[in-house]
Structure formats: structure tokens, C-alpha cells
Motif scaffolding. Structure first.
Motif, PDB file in Angstrom:
ATOM      1  N   ARG A 190       0.823  -1.211   0.000  1.00  0.00           N
ATOM      2  CA  ARG A 190       0.000   0.000   0.000  1.00  0.00           C
ATOM      3  C   ARG A 190       0.859   1.263   0.000  1.00  0.00           C
ATOM      4  NH1 ARG A 190      -5.502  -0.188   1.705  1.00  0.00           N
ATOM      5  NH2 ARG A 190      -6.281  -2.312   1.733  1.00  0.00           N
ATOM      6  N   GLY A 191       2.145   1.115  -0.271  1.00  0.00           N
ATOM      7  CA  GLY A 191       3.056   2.258  -0.232  1.00  0.00           C
ATOM      8  C   GLY A 191       3.193   2.959  -1.566  1.00  0.00           C
ATOM      9  N   THR A 192       4.192   3.832  -1.669  1.00  0.00           N
ATOM     10  CA  THR A 192       4.504   4.565  -2.893  1.00  0.00           C
ATOM     11  C   THR A 192       6.007   4.581  -3.102  1.00  0.00           C
ATOM     12  OG1 THR A 192       4.642   6.689  -1.745  1.00  0.00           O
ATOM     13  CG2 THR A 192       2.485   6.070  -2.649  1.00  0.00           C
ATOM     14  N   ILE A 193       6.425   4.782  -4.354  1.00  0.00           N
ATOM     15  CA  ILE A 193       7.839   4.966  -4.667  1.00  0.00           C
ATOM     16  C   ILE A 193       7.943   6.088  -5.691  1.00  0.00           C
ATOM     17  CG2 ILE A 193       8.591   2.612  -4.157  1.00  0.00           C
ATOM     18  CD1 ILE A 193       8.488   2.039  -7.140  1.00  0.00           C
ATOM     19  N   GLN A 194       9.105   6.746  -5.736  1.00  0.00           N
ATOM     20  CA  GLN A 194       9.349   7.797  -6.707  1.00  0.00           C
ATOM     21  C   GLN A 194      10.470   7.391  -7.652  1.00  0.00           C
ATOM     22  OE1 GLN A 194       9.926  11.692  -4.995  1.00  0.00           O
ATOM     23  NE2 GLN A 194       7.946  11.675  -3.931  1.00  0.00           N
ATOM     24  N   THR A 201      11.801  14.367 -15.400  1.00  0.00           N
ATOM     25  CA  THR A 201      10.542  14.477 -14.670  1.00  0.00           C
ATOM     26  C   THR A 201      10.445  13.411 -13.589  1.00  0.00           C
ATOM     27  OG1 THR A 201       9.482  15.286 -16.699  1.00  0.00           O
ATOM     28  CG2 THR A 201       8.032  14.584 -14.903  1.00  0.00           C
ATOM     29  N   THR A 202       9.968  13.803 -12.414  1.00  0.00           N
ATOM     30  CA  THR A 202       9.808  12.883 -11.295  1.00  0.00           C
ATOM     31  C   THR A 202       8.361  12.404 -11.202  1.00  0.00           C
ATOM     32  OG1 THR A 202      11.564  14.000 -10.067  1.00  0.00           O
ATOM     33  CG2 THR A 202      10.089  12.571  -8.807  1.00  0.00           C
ATOM     34  N   TYR A 203       8.199  11.132 -10.945  1.00  0.00           N
ATOM     35  CA  TYR A 203       6.884  10.524 -10.841  1.00  0.00           C
ATOM     36  C   TYR A 203       6.751   9.773  -9.523  1.00  0.00           C
ATOM     37  CZ  TYR A 203       6.529  11.349 -15.878  1.00  0.00           C
ATOM     38  OH  TYR A 203       6.489  11.928 -17.116  1.00  0.00           O
ATOM     39  N   SER A 204       5.511   9.576  -9.111  1.00  0.00           N
ATOM     40  CA  SER A 204       5.216   8.772  -7.936  1.00  0.00           C
ATOM     41  C   SER A 204       4.307   7.627  -8.348  1.00  0.00           C
ATOM     42  CB  SER A 204       4.530   9.618  -6.861  1.00  0.00           C
ATOM     43  OG  SER A 204       4.133   8.807  -5.757  1.00  0.00           O
ATOM     44  N   THR A 215      -1.698   3.754  -9.667  1.00  0.00           N
ATOM     45  CA  THR A 215      -1.575   4.882 -10.574  1.00  0.00           C
ATOM     46  C   THR A 215      -0.168   5.451 -10.513  1.00  0.00           C
ATOM     47  OG1 THR A 215      -2.422   6.389  -8.871  1.00  0.00           O
ATOM     48  CG2 THR A 215      -4.013   5.572 -10.500  1.00  0.00           C
ATOM     49  N   GLN A 216       0.223   6.085 -11.612  1.00  0.00           N
ATOM     50  CA  GLN A 216       1.483   6.813 -11.707  1.00  0.00           C
ATOM     51  C   GLN A 216       1.155   8.288 -11.848  1.00  0.00           C
ATOM     52  OE1 GLN A 216       4.561   5.689 -14.774  1.00  0.00           O
ATOM     53  NE2 GLN A 216       3.998   7.696 -15.595  1.00  0.00           N
ATOM     54  N   ILE A 217       1.753   9.137 -11.007  1.00  0.00           N
ATOM     55  CA  ILE A 217       1.421  10.561 -10.986  1.00  0.00           C
ATOM     56  C   ILE A 217       2.658  11.384 -11.335  1.00  0.00           C
ATOM     57  CG2 ILE A 217       0.555  12.465  -9.581  1.00  0.00           C
ATOM     58  CD1 ILE A 217      -0.798  10.348  -7.796  1.00  0.00           C
ATOM     59  N   ASN A 218       2.500  12.293 -12.281  1.00  0.00           N
ATOM     60  CA  ASN A 218       3.538  13.260 -12.614  1.00  0.00           C
ATOM     61  C   ASN A 218       3.527  14.342 -11.531  1.00  0.00           C
ATOM     62  OD1 ASN A 218       4.854  15.621 -13.666  1.00  0.00           O
ATOM     63  ND2 ASN A 218       4.635  14.789 -15.737  1.00  0.00           N
ATOM     64  N   LEU A 219       4.582  14.419 -10.751  1.00  0.00           N
ATOM     65  CA  LEU A 219       4.587  15.325  -9.607  1.00  0.00           C
ATOM     66  C   LEU A 219       4.655  16.797 -10.013  1.00  0.00           C
ATOM     67  CD1 LEU A 219       6.881  13.412  -7.080  1.00  0.00           C
ATOM     68  CD2 LEU A 219       4.384  13.427  -7.271  1.00  0.00           C
ATOM     69  N   ALA A 220       5.024  17.065 -11.263  1.00  0.00           N
ATOM     70  CA  ALA A 220       5.077  18.453 -11.724  1.00  0.00           C
ATOM     71  C   ALA A 220       3.724  18.931 -12.244  1.00  0.00           C
ATOM     72  CB  ALA A 220       6.140  18.602 -12.813  1.00  0.00           C
ATOM     73  N   THR A 221       3.028  18.057 -12.983  1.00  0.00           N
ATOM     74  CA  THR A 221       1.765  18.456 -13.620  1.00  0.00           C
ATOM     75  C   THR A 221       0.535  17.871 -12.933  1.00  0.00           C
ATOM     76  OG1 THR A 221       1.745  16.569 -15.143  1.00  0.00           O
ATOM     77  CG2 THR A 221       2.966  18.550 -15.825  1.00  0.00           C
ATOM     78  N   CYS A 238      -2.135  11.787 -14.364  1.00  0.00           N
ATOM     79  CA  CYS A 238      -2.181  10.439 -13.800  1.00  0.00           C
ATOM     80  C   CYS A 238      -2.301   9.389 -14.896  1.00  0.00           C
ATOM     81  CB  CYS A 238      -3.370  10.356 -12.838  1.00  0.00           C
ATOM     82  SG  CYS A 238      -3.511   8.804 -11.952  1.00  0.00           S
ATOM     83  N   ARG A 239      -1.610   8.281 -14.739  1.00  0.00           N
ATOM     84  CA  ARG A 239      -1.703   7.145 -15.655  1.00  0.00           C
ATOM     85  C   ARG A 239      -2.007   5.879 -14.851  1.00  0.00           C
ATOM     86  NH1 ARG A 239       0.473   8.066 -20.820  1.00  0.00           N
ATOM     87  NH2 ARG A 239       1.774   9.943 -21.011  1.00  0.00           N
ATOM     88  N   ASP A 240      -2.732   4.966 -15.485  1.00  0.00           N
ATOM     89  CA  ASP A 240      -3.018   3.688 -14.849  1.00  0.00           C
ATOM     90  C   ASP A 240      -1.784   2.799 -14.846  1.00  0.00           C
ATOM     91  OD1 ASP A 240      -5.670   4.291 -14.344  1.00  0.00           O
ATOM     92  OD2 ASP A 240      -6.345   3.552 -16.293  1.00  0.00           O
TER      93      ASP A 240
END
Length: 273
Positions: free
Chosen positions: A135-139, A145-148, A155-161, A164-166
Motif C-alpha cells: 500500500r506504499g509509494t515509490i518515486q 521528470t519525477t513521478y510517484s 496509478t502513476q502521478i507526474n509530480l510536476a503536472t 495520472c496514468r493507470d
């Protein structure tokens, strides 16, 4: 639409946690009347489950029609539960792939995306973090560009914009005691909600969709839909085509593309997107 595949279910009690009775490293079961029953020909389910674009599969069993949701590993029937057991030798781990959706394609982490950028993290890295905290996250980074990556929401999240991607986690399919002819015939009987797409592997390891590219050096005489129609007629046949005037052949049984001038081969694949 063709009829859903009819899969028999048999009673089966697992006696040894290190292997399945079929010799494969997986086993699909349905719970019926409080008892877990083995699904015969479960390689058909497995081969689609391993495709990141497959959302699920509808099957007809001796107790009625059942839809298996791959994301949540559940059926659409309140009376039926489904599970997938994994069998790997002690000290080893199952070969798991992690994918993110890049426009209309699913790309494995570590491979190049459609914009030719590659991630700084690979499936094995992600799986290691996931096993420690599901249930955690990684970057990580793609280019500058950095993602989480959020395991709980997948989901994958663009931390700048904030876009979100599946994301999907699937095992890699290994063909054991199932022949190509048997498997190909079985796949034609499936009723799936996903669209088949044919792709070829480029020099960089990225995968590209077969499509007409008029007026370019990669001008192709056929597209993915035309390949699929031929495949549906005979999943072990071959089909010929041209790229910029040069002759090529697709071999469905071997899942390769052959340059008939140089005999150079590339891998091809059939994805569900």
C-alpha cells in the motif's frame, strides 16, 4: 461475437505447495459451494491475465456464465469467488512485470515509451518495493521528470503536472505443456471486452503498432486489424506484406516477423488494449 469459452471445473485439493498438477507455476480456481475447484485449461485464462491490456475474461462453466475481473481478481457472481495460486521453487520469486499506460499502449517499466524516454526503474525494483509495502509509494524519474507510483490506487502521478496514468501488475506468461496450436485454437473461443492490437519490437526494445505509414521509409502494406482478421482464420498460419517495397512475413506460430530479403527476424506480439 463468438461464444465464451466453456471451461470445466474439477475438484482439486492442493497437496504440495511447490507445484501444480499441470506442471505450470500457476493454478486458477473457483470456489463453488464452499470448495475450491480447479479450472481445466486455465492456461487460456493465464495467457490473457498476463497481458496488461486485458481487463478480464468471460467464461461459460457448468454452473453458468462467469466474468473474471483481472484487476480485482473477482467474479461478477456473488456466489463465486476466484483465485490464482502461484507455485515457485523455494528461494525463487515469480517473474512479475509492472506496466504503465502510455497513450493507447501498455509499456513495461524500464523499456522505452512512445516518446523514446525510458524509466529509471524496472519491474524487479518495483516488485521489491511492492512486496515490502503493498500500500506504499515509490518515486522515480523519466528523463528530467519525477513521478510517484501509488500501489494502493495503482496509478502513476507526474509530480510536476499532477497528470495520472493507470498502472498494472501482471505475471509474465511461460508456455509449458501447452502447444501453440492448442493455445491458438483456445484463444479464438474467448469473449473479451478488449481490442486486439498487433505490435512489432523495434531496435531499442520498444514495441510499435502495425499500421499504414504512407510515404515514409517504414511504409507498411497492412495494419493491425488486417493481421487480426488473418489470425482469426488460422492462428498458426503466416501472412506476407511489404515495408517500403521489401517483402516480409509474419509467422503466427513462432510470433516473429521475417525480412525475406535478409532473413532478419523481429519479435511480434498480440496485445489487448
Amino acid at each position: 461475437m463468438v461464444s465464451p469459452l466453456f471451461l470445466l471445473i474439477h475438484a482439486f485439493k492442493c497437496q504440495n505447495p511447490c507445484f501444480s498438477v499441470s506442471g505450470n507455476n500457476y493454478l486458477w480456481q473457483l470456489m463453488v459451494g464452499g470448495q475450491w475447484l480447479k479450472i481445466e485449461n486455465d492456461h487460456v485464462i493465464e495467457t490473457h491475465y498476463c497481458q496488461p491490456g486485458a481487463k478480464g475474461i468471460t467464461i461459460n462453466t457448468s454452473i453458468g456464465k462467469v466474468f473474471i475481473d483481472f484487476d480485482e481478481l473477482k467474479t461478477d457472481s456473488a456466489a463465486l469467488k476466484v483465485r490464482r495460486l502461484s507455485f515457485v521453487p523455494q528461494g525463487q520469486a515469480e517473474d512479475i512485470a509492472w506496466y504503465y499506460r502510455d497513450d493507447d499502449l501498455w509499456c513495461e517499466y524500464g523499456s522505452q515509451s512512445s516518446n523514446m524516454s525510458s524509466t529509471s526503474i524496472h519491474s524487479k525494483d518495483i516488485e521489491m518495493h511492492f512486496s515490502q509495502n503493498p500500500r506504499g509509494t515509490i518515486q522515480f524519474t523519466i528523463g528530467l521528470t519525477t513521478y510517484s507510483l501509488d500501489f494502493y490506487t495503482m496509478t502513476q502521478i507526474n509530480l510536476a503536472t499532477g497528470s495520472c496514468r493507470d498502472v498494472r501488475r501482471r505475471p509474465k506468461f511461460t508456455l509449458n505443456d501447452v502447444g501453440a496450436v492448442q493455445l491458438g485454437s483456445a484463444l479464438q473461443m474467448l469473449s473479451l471486452g478488449s481490442q486486439p492490437q498487433w505490435q512489432f519490437e523495434g531496435h531499442s526494445g520498444a514495441w510499435y503498432k502495425f499500421k499504414h505509414r504512407y510515404g515514409t521509409l517504414t511504409e507498411c502494406s497492412l495494419n493491425s486489424n488486417e493481421i487480426e482478421r488473418k489470425y482469426q482464420q488460422n492462428p498458426t498460419d503466416c501472412i506476407t506484406f511489404t515495408v517500403n517495397g521489401y517483402p516480409y512475413k509474419l509467422d503466427f506460430a513462432s510470433m516473429i516477423q521475417i525480412n525475406q530479403t535478409t532473413n532478419y527476424t523481429r519479435r511480434i506480439r498480440r496485445m489487448l488494449v
